[in-house]
Design a protein around this motif. Structure first.
Motif, PDB file in Angstrom:
ATOM      1  N   ASN A  43       6.612   5.727   5.265  1.00 19.71           N
ATOM      2  CA  ASN A  43       6.924   4.791   6.355  1.00 19.71           C
ATOM      3  C   ASN A  43       5.716   4.361   7.169  1.00 19.71           C
ATOM      4  O   ASN A  43       5.837   3.567   8.093  1.00 19.71           O
ATOM      5  CB  ASN A  43       7.957   5.416   7.287  1.00 19.71           C
ATOM      6  N   CYS A  44       4.536   4.906   6.843  1.00 21.82           N
ATOM      7  CA  CYS A  44       3.335   4.574   7.619  1.00 21.82           C
ATOM      8  C   CYS A  44       2.677   3.302   7.064  1.00 21.82           C
ATOM      9  O   CYS A  44       2.417   3.218   5.858  1.00 21.82           O
ATOM     10  CB  CYS A  44       2.355   5.757   7.549  1.00 21.82           C
ATOM     11  N   SER A  45       2.411   2.340   7.934  1.00 23.89           N
ATOM     12  CA  SER A  45       1.701   1.132   7.493  1.00 23.89           C
ATOM     13  C   SER A  45       0.206   1.443   7.441  1.00 23.89           C
ATOM     14  O   SER A  45      -0.361   1.952   8.410  1.00 23.89           O
ATOM     15  CB  SER A  45       1.933  -0.025   8.471  1.00 23.89           C
ATOM     16  N   ILE A  46      -0.412   1.119   6.305  1.00 25.01           N
ATOM     17  CA  ILE A  46      -1.853   1.348   6.154  1.00 25.01           C
ATOM     18  C   ILE A  46      -2.520  -0.001   5.848  1.00 25.01           C
ATOM     19  O   ILE A  46      -2.219  -0.638   4.836  1.00 25.01           O
ATOM     20  CB  ILE A  46      -2.162   2.377   5.038  1.00 25.01           C
ATOM     21  N   LEU A  47      -3.391  -0.432   6.770  1.00 20.91           N
ATOM     22  CA  LEU A  47      -4.023  -1.752   6.668  1.00 20.91           C
ATOM     23  C   LEU A  47      -5.433  -1.623   6.100  1.00 20.91           C
ATOM     24  O   LEU A  47      -6.087  -0.602   6.285  1.00 20.91           O
ATOM     25  CB  LEU A  47      -4.100  -2.406   8.054  1.00 20.91           C
ATOM     26  N   TYR A  48      -5.892  -2.693   5.473  1.00 22.85           N
ATOM     27  CA  TYR A  48      -7.274  -2.726   5.001  1.00 22.85           C
ATOM     28  C   TYR A  48      -8.100  -3.633   5.913  1.00 22.85           C
ATOM     29  O   TYR A  48      -7.622  -4.699   6.322  1.00 22.85           O
ATOM     30  CB  TYR A  48      -7.361  -3.264   3.554  1.00 22.85           C
ATOM     31  N   GLY A  49      -9.323  -3.255   6.213  1.00 24.74           N
ATOM     32  CA  GLY A  49     -10.226  -4.112   6.988  1.00 24.74           C
ATOM     33  C   GLY A  49     -11.624  -4.069   6.420  1.00 24.74           C
ATOM     34  O   GLY A  49     -12.101  -3.022   5.960  1.00 24.74           O
ATOM     35  N   GLY A  50     -12.300  -5.198   6.453  1.00 23.79           N
ATOM     36  CA  GLY A  50     -13.678  -5.276   5.951  1.00 23.79           C
ATOM     37  C   GLY A  50     -13.828  -6.510   5.084  1.00 23.79           C
ATOM     38  O   GLY A  50     -13.494  -6.477   3.902  1.00 23.79           O
ATOM     39  N   SER A  51     -14.285  -7.634   5.713  1.00 21.29           N
ATOM     40  CA  SER A  51     -14.469  -8.900   5.002  1.00 21.29           C
ATOM     41  C   SER A  51     -13.221  -9.337   4.234  1.00 21.29           C
ATOM     42  O   SER A  51     -13.319  -9.852   3.121  1.00 21.29           O
ATOM     43  CB  SER A  51     -15.688  -8.820   4.072  1.00 21.29           C
TER      44      SER A  51
END
Ligand code: PGA
Length: 251
Positions: free
Chosen positions: A205-213
């Motif tokens: 249930n945990c949202s995991i986002l990606y960041g970096g360009s």
């Protein structure tokens, strides 16, 4: 609950007029959106930007930081309770720029996580490795220690208010993106670390986002991965068209 989220982290960019115009433009381009959209402007425009978003259930705001102190004689600081009083939903914590330029440690972040949650603010918690750490193979342990030391004192219920953002430092603002398989490998690992501590249900249930360009030309590929639930977007969130294109990459 796990959901798709795209956050625009404006960092220390945009003046008042540009900020408000950007929000207006993005909102006008989003219709019946099934992705949660979050604007993280500077403190100075947070109240106004949040007001512009209150009628839309899928658009929220985030503060880019808070003080590690509750209140009192800390000139120039902004507290979690002040941010909460604006009606803001999220606090971004642990961004690599805060860790690197302002010496924020895992222990400081643990304090800030607690202050956020006790003021009913959800946390977008950033973690990620440097290029040197990746090349020497310590990145898995490094990311795990960031998560364990700042978050794993939380109860299961508290942890459900946490969104994780994986941001490899070598990809932030550099134009170099982690490949979708490199990102997915870390996202799956983070989910397994959460599962070992809190169980499969909490982890799923945990949202995991990606960041970096993350940009319009790579967002669709990144967001198609099983464990990537959205993005924390820096540079590309400063332009309405590119930010909306990224948001629409889920559809
Ligand atoms: P970037 O920044 O999209 O400009 O690489 C991401 C972030 O730092 O949150």
């Amino acid at each position: 609950m796990r959901k798709n989220i795209v956050v625009g982290n404006w960092k220390m960019n945009l003046k008042r007029k540009e900020s408000l115009e950007l929000v207006e433009e993005v909102i006008s381009m989003l219709k019946n959106n099934n992705v949660e959209v979050v604007f993280a402007p500077s403190y100075t425009y947070l109240y106004k930007v949040n007001k512009m978003c209150t009628d839309l259930s899928y658009v929220h705001t985030a503060s880019q930081n808070i003080s590690k102190n509750k209140n009192g004689a800390f000139t120039g600081e902004v507290s979690a309770e002040m941010i909460h009083s604006l009606g803001v939903k999220y606090i971004i914590l642990g961004h690599s720029e805060r860790r690197e330029y302002f010496n924020e440690t895992n222990t400081d972040l643990r304090t800030k996580v607690d202050l956020s949650l006790s003021n009913n603010l959800d946390v977008i918690f950033c973690c990620g490795e440097s290029l040197k750490q990746r090349e020497s193979g310590v990145h898995f342990d490094w990311i795990k220690s960031q998560i364990v030391e700042s978050l794993f004192h939380l109860t299961e219920e508290e942890f459900s208010k946490i969104v994780i953002a994986y941001e490899p430092i070598w990809a932030i603002g550099t134009g170099v993106t982690a490949s979708s398989s490199q990102a997915e490998e870390i996202h799956a690992y983070i989910r397994s670390v959460i599962s070992d501590k809190y169980g499969e249900n909490v982890s799923a249930n945990c949202s995991i986002l990606y960041g970096g360009s993350c940009k319009p030309n790579n967002a669709r590929e990144l967001f198609s991965k099983e464990n990537i639930d959205g993005g924390l977007i820096g540079g590309a969130s400063l332009d309405a068209n590119s930010f909306v294109e990224i948001i629409k990459s889920f559809q």
